[in-house]
Design an enzyme around this catalytic site. Sequence first.
Site, PDB file in Angstrom:
ATOM      1  N   SER A 125     -14.517  14.393  48.409  1.00 42.18           N
ATOM      2  CA  SER A 125     -14.780  13.803  47.306  1.00 42.18           C
ATOM      3  C   SER A 125     -16.132  13.704  46.660  1.00 42.18           C
ATOM      4  O   SER A 125     -16.838  13.662  47.351  1.00 42.18           O
ATOM      5  CB  SER A 125     -13.962  12.357  47.438  1.00 42.18           C
ATOM      6  OG  SER A 125     -14.280  11.647  46.020  1.00 42.18           O
ATOM      7  N   LYS A 150     -15.020  10.287  54.272  1.00 40.11           N
ATOM      8  CA  LYS A 150     -14.980  11.472  53.641  1.00 40.11           C
ATOM      9  C   LYS A 150     -16.260  12.268  54.181  1.00 40.11           C
ATOM     10  O   LYS A 150     -16.348  13.263  54.711  1.00 40.11           O
ATOM     11  CB  LYS A 150     -15.045  11.717  52.390  1.00 40.11           C
ATOM     12  CG  LYS A 150     -13.662  11.405  51.676  1.00 40.11           C
ATOM     13  CD  LYS A 150     -12.579  12.031  52.081  1.00 40.11           C
ATOM     14  CE  LYS A 150     -11.242  11.862  51.571  1.00 40.11           C
ATOM     15  NZ  LYS A 150     -10.072  12.766  52.025  1.00 40.11           N
ATOM     16  N   TYR A 201     -14.843   4.156  52.022  1.00 46.62           N
ATOM     17  CA  TYR A 201     -13.865   5.472  51.803  1.00 46.62           C
ATOM     18  C   TYR A 201     -14.777   6.518  51.710  1.00 46.62           C
ATOM     19  O   TYR A 201     -14.548   7.504  52.413  1.00 46.62           O
ATOM     20  CB  TYR A 201     -13.162   5.295  50.463  1.00 46.62           C
ATOM     21  CG  TYR A 201     -12.621   6.610  49.782  1.00 46.62           C
ATOM     22  CD1 TYR A 201     -11.628   7.163  50.744  1.00 46.62           C
ATOM     23  CD2 TYR A 201     -13.169   7.109  48.658  1.00 46.62           C
ATOM     24  CE1 TYR A 201     -10.835   8.387  50.186  1.00 46.62           C
ATOM     25  CE2 TYR A 201     -12.731   8.345  48.194  1.00 46.62           C
ATOM     26  CZ  TYR A 201     -11.597   8.727  48.919  1.00 46.62           C
ATOM     27  OH  TYR A 201     -11.006  10.037  48.644  1.00 46.62           O
TER      28      TYR A 201
HETATM   29  P1  NAD Z   1      -2.058  10.455  47.414  1.00 50.74           P
HETATM   30  O1  NAD Z   1      -2.123   9.226  48.150  1.00 50.74           O
HETATM   31  O2  NAD Z   1      -1.255  10.480  46.369  1.00 50.74           O
HETATM   32  O3  NAD Z   1      -1.781  11.534  48.546  1.00 50.74           O
HETATM   33  C1  NAD Z   1      -1.846  11.314  50.002  1.00 50.74           C
HETATM   34  C2  NAD Z   1      -0.668  11.672  50.786  1.00 50.74           C
HETATM   35  O4  NAD Z   1      -1.218  11.394  52.208  1.00 50.74           O
HETATM   36  C3  NAD Z   1       0.428  10.650  50.517  1.00 50.74           C
HETATM   37  O5  NAD Z   1       1.545  11.563  50.319  1.00 50.74           O
HETATM   38  C4  NAD Z   1       0.459   9.970  51.716  1.00 50.74           C
HETATM   39  O6  NAD Z   1       1.706   9.512  51.854  1.00 50.74           O
HETATM   40  C5  NAD Z   1      -0.218  10.831  52.707  1.00 50.74           C
HETATM   41  N1  NAD Z   1      -0.553  10.063  54.060  1.00 50.74           N
HETATM   42  C6  NAD Z   1      -1.367   8.977  54.064  1.00 50.74           C
HETATM   43  N2  NAD Z   1      -1.790   8.893  55.411  1.00 50.74           N
HETATM   44  C7  NAD Z   1      -1.140   9.593  56.098  1.00 50.74           C
HETATM   45  C8  NAD Z   1      -0.917   9.712  57.515  1.00 50.74           C
HETATM   46  N3  NAD Z   1      -1.427   8.990  58.299  1.00 50.74           N
HETATM   47  N4  NAD Z   1      -0.090  10.883  57.844  1.00 50.74           N
HETATM   48  C9  NAD Z   1       0.591  11.685  57.330  1.00 50.74           C
HETATM   49  N5  NAD Z   1       0.627  11.503  55.638  1.00 50.74           N
HETATM   50  C10 NAD Z   1      -0.326  10.652  55.185  1.00 50.74           C
HETATM   51  O7  NAD Z   1      -3.477  10.903  47.083  1.00 50.74           O
HETATM   52  P2  NAD Z   1      -4.051  12.151  46.307  1.00 50.74           P
HETATM   53  O8  NAD Z   1      -4.721  11.556  44.985  1.00 50.74           O
HETATM   54  O9  NAD Z   1      -3.129  13.201  46.227  1.00 50.74           O
HETATM   55  O10 NAD Z   1      -5.163  12.655  47.218  1.00 50.74           O
HETATM   56  C11 NAD Z   1      -5.045  13.488  48.215  1.00 50.74           C
HETATM   57  C12 NAD Z   1      -6.392  13.788  48.998  1.00 50.74           C
HETATM   58  O11 NAD Z   1      -7.510  13.871  48.146  1.00 50.74           O
HETATM   59  C13 NAD Z   1      -6.851  12.346  49.665  1.00 50.74           C
HETATM   60  O12 NAD Z   1      -7.440  12.672  50.871  1.00 50.74           O
HETATM   61  C14 NAD Z   1      -7.952  11.730  48.783  1.00 50.74           C
HETATM   62  O13 NAD Z   1      -8.928  10.857  49.689  1.00 50.74           O
HETATM   63  C15 NAD Z   1      -8.552  13.110  48.180  1.00 50.74           C
HETATM   64  N6  NAD Z   1      -9.207  12.922  46.886  1.00 50.74           N
HETATM   65  C16 NAD Z   1      -8.508  12.263  46.070  1.00 50.74           C
HETATM   66  C17 NAD Z   1      -8.923  12.058  44.674  1.00 50.74           C
HETATM   67  C18 NAD Z   1      -8.275  11.483  43.599  1.00 50.74           C
HETATM   68  O14 NAD Z   1      -8.937  10.601  42.689  1.00 50.74           O
HETATM   69  N7  NAD Z   1      -7.055  11.350  43.517  1.00 50.74           N
HETATM   70  C19 NAD Z   1     -10.397  12.150  44.487  1.00 50.74           C
HETATM   71  C20 NAD Z   1     -11.107  12.893  45.390  1.00 50.74           C
HETATM   72  C21 NAD Z   1     -10.549  12.937  46.729  1.00 50.74           C
HETATM   73  C1  WQD Z   2     -13.311   5.849  35.934  1.00 55.57           C
HETATM   74  C2  WQD Z   2     -13.860   5.124  34.853  1.00 55.57           C
HETATM   75  C3  WQD Z   2     -14.731   2.969  35.370  1.00 55.57           C
HETATM   76  C4  WQD Z   2     -10.534   1.526  35.406  1.00 55.57           C
HETATM   77  C5  WQD Z   2     -12.610   7.014  41.921  1.00 55.57           C
HETATM   78  C6  WQD Z   2     -13.175   6.825  43.297  1.00 55.57           C
HETATM   79  C7  WQD Z   2     -13.383   8.207  43.540  1.00 55.57           C
HETATM   80  C8  WQD Z   2     -12.456   9.170  43.546  1.00 55.57           C
HETATM   81  C9  WQD Z   2     -12.017   9.259  41.994  1.00 55.57           C
HETATM   82  C10 WQD Z   2     -11.231   9.490  45.381  1.00 55.57           C
HETATM   83  C11 WQD Z   2     -15.187   4.391  35.446  1.00 55.57           C
HETATM   84  C12 WQD Z   2     -13.613   2.875  34.378  1.00 55.57           C
HETATM   85  C13 WQD Z   2     -11.548   2.265  35.464  1.00 55.57           C
HETATM   86  C14 WQD Z   2     -10.178   0.526  34.555  1.00 55.57           C
HETATM   87  C15 WQD Z   2     -12.135   0.961  33.409  1.00 55.57           C
HETATM   88  N1  WQD Z   2     -11.349   9.043  44.228  1.00 55.57           N
HETATM   89  N2  WQD Z   2     -12.345   2.046  34.439  1.00 55.57           N
HETATM   90  N3  WQD Z   2     -11.124   0.413  33.631  1.00 55.57           N
HETATM   91  O1  WQD Z   2     -14.309   5.147  39.867  1.00 55.57           O
HETATM   92  O2  WQD Z   2     -14.874   7.352  38.884  1.00 55.57           O
HETATM   93  O3  WQD Z   2     -13.675   7.306  40.869  1.00 55.57           O
HETATM   94  O4  WQD Z   2     -11.705   7.983  41.780  1.00 55.57           O
HETATM   95  O5  WQD Z   2     -11.938  10.136  46.209  1.00 55.57           O
HETATM   96  O6  WQD Z   2     -13.914   8.237  44.903  1.00 55.57           O
HETATM   97  O7  WQD Z   2     -14.173   5.928  43.174  1.00 55.57           O
HETATM   98  O8  WQD Z   2     -12.488   6.633  38.741  1.00 55.57           O
HETATM   99  O9  WQD Z   2     -10.497   6.124  37.387  1.00 55.57           O
HETATM  100  O10 WQD Z   2     -11.612   4.279  38.763  1.00 55.57           O
HETATM  101  O11 WQD Z   2     -12.804   5.012  36.978  1.00 55.57           O
HETATM  102  O12 WQD Z   2     -12.954   0.844  32.450  1.00 55.57           O
HETATM  103  O13 WQD Z   2      -9.299  -0.163  34.739  1.00 55.57           O
HETATM  104  O14 WQD Z   2     -13.146   4.197  34.347  1.00 55.57           O
HETATM  105  O15 WQD Z   2     -15.552   1.648  35.258  1.00 55.57           O
HETATM  106  O16 WQD Z   2     -16.404   4.103  34.157  1.00 55.57           O
HETATM  107  P1  WQD Z   2     -13.902   6.476  39.535  1.00 55.57           P
HETATM  108  P2  WQD Z   2     -11.542   5.472  37.910  1.00 55.57           P
END
Ligand code: NAD
Ligand code: WQD
Length: 353
Positions: free
Chosen positions: A136, A164, A160
Site C-alpha cells: 500500500s 505492510k 496498518y
Molecule cells: P477486503 O477487505 O475487501 O479484502 C480482503 C479479503 O481478505 C476479504 O475477503 C477478507 O475476508 C479476507 N481476509 C481477511 N483476513 C483473512 C484471513 N485471516 N484469512 C483469510 N482471508 C482473510 O480488502 P481489499 O480492499 O480488497 O484489499 C485487499 C488487500 O489490498 C489488503 O491486503 C489491503 O491491505 C490491500 N490494500 C487495500 C487498499 C484499499 O484501499 N482497498 C489500498 C492498499 C492496499
Molecule cells: C481520501 C481523502 C480524506 C473520508 C486510505 C488508507 C490507505 C489506503 C487507501 C489501504 C482524504 C478525505 C475521507 C470522508 C473526507 N488503504 N475524506 N471525508 O486516507 O487516502 O487512504 O485508503 O491501504 O492506507 O489510509 O483514503 O478514502 O479515507 O481519504 O473528506 O468521509 O478523502 O481526508 O483527503 P486515504 P480515504
Amino acid sequence: MGRRVLITGGAGFIGSHTCLVLLEAGYDLLVLDNFSNSSPEALTRVAAISSVSLNSTRLQIEHGDIRNPHTLDQLFSDAAANDRPFDAVIHFAGLKAVGESFQKPLLYWDVNVSGSRTLLAAMEAHACCTLVFSSSATVYGFPKDVPIPESAPIQPINPYGFSKAAVEQMLADLNASAPNTWRIACLRYFNPVGAHPSGQIGEDPLGFPNNLFPFVSQVAVGRRDQLQVFGSDWPTHDGTGVRDYIHVMDLADGHKAALDSLLKEGPQHLICNLGSGAGKSVLDVVNAYAAASGQNIPYALVDRRPGDAAITIADPTRAANTLSWRTKRTLSDICRDGWTWQQANPMGYRESA
Ligand code: NAD
Ligand code: WQD
C-alpha cells in the site's frame, strides 16, 4: 489446462475484480478466504459474469484462514497430489482499516504479518516461489515529495502501515536468502475505487465507511445524509485533500500484468507503485460523482482528519516501464461504474447473499 493461482482474500473488493480479469485471461483459480470482510456472493457473481461454474477446476473456493498452517499445507499438498500445483499466489488477504489498526494493533500484526509469514512458510515448503503481494502507498507515510517514486523512504505512520512495511521487509529477507529462486511483486496501491462496469461486483464496506469513495456513494444513494469533508485549508487547488484514485479494474489489470511478468521473466523482486499519476481533490470527487449519478451530494466542510497527508500521488513510471501497465480509466469512469454498482446494490451484497 491453464496456469493455476492461489488467491488469498479473493472474495474481497480488489480480489474479486482481479479474479474476474484472471479468469477471463484463462487462469484457473483457488480462492482462500475466511469471509471476515466479504461475502461468498461476490464469488458467485464473479463466476456468473465470467461464465464459469463455481467449484469447477476454473474457480474453487476454500473457506479458511491464512493463519492456519494446516489449511495451507493441505491446500498445497492436495494441489500437488492432484497434479495441479499452484504456479503462483496472489496474496490479498489482510485487514486494512487504519483507525481499527490503532485500536487492535495485535490483530493487525497477527493477520497481516503472522498470516503472511504462515503463507510464505507454506509456499517455501511446497516450492511455490511466485508471489504477488498487496502492499500500500500507506508505507510512505507523509511523503516529502509528490509524485512519490518507489525509492521514497518507507516511514509508516499507523499500525496498518507498519504491518505492510513489515511484510515488505520479510519478502526482501526471503528473497535475499535464496537468490534466483523467488519471483516477487510487491504492489503499492494508491486509492482503489470504482467497480466492475456490470454493477454486479463492487466495494461493500461493513458498517460506517472509513473511506471517501464508498461514503460519497452512500450519500448519493440516500443511505447517509451528508459527507463530511475533512479539511478545507490544505495546500491544494481547492483546499481539500488530494489523492491518486485508481479504478479497481485498472488495478486488477495491474495484477495480471505483474503475474504474467513474473511467470515469464523469472526470478526477481519487483516493488511497484500502482497509481495513475494524477491527483484529484475531495471536491473533484464530489463533483464528478454528482455529474455521473445526477444526484445531489450534500457536504459539510469540517476539521482535518488526524493522520491525513495533504497530497499523495503515485509516480507510475516503473509500472509503465517494467509491466507495460498504466491506468486507462478516468475519474468519470470510476464514478459511473461506482454508481452503477451502488444503485443496483444499495445495501451491498447483503440483500441477495
Ligand atoms: P477486503 O477487505 O475487501 O479484502 C480482503 C479479503 O481478505 C476479504 O475477503 C477478507 O475476508 C479476507 N481476509 C481477511 N483476513 C483473512 C484471513 N485471516 N484469512 C483469510 N482471508 C482473510 O480488502 P481489499 O480492499 O480488497 O484489499 C485487499 C488487500 O489490498 C489488503 O491486503 C489491503 O491491505 C490491500 N490494500 C487495500 C487498499 C484499499 O484501499 N482497498 C489500498 C492498499 C492496499
Ligand atoms: C481520501 C481523502 C480524506 C473520508 C486510505 C488508507 C490507505 C489506503 C487507501 C489501504 C482524504 C478525505 C475521507 C470522508 C473526507 N488503504 N475524506 N471525508 O486516507 O487516502 O487512504 O485508503 O491501504 O492506507 O489510509 O483514503 O478514502 O479515507 O481519504 O473528506 O468521509 O478523502 O481526508 O483527503 P486515504 P480515504
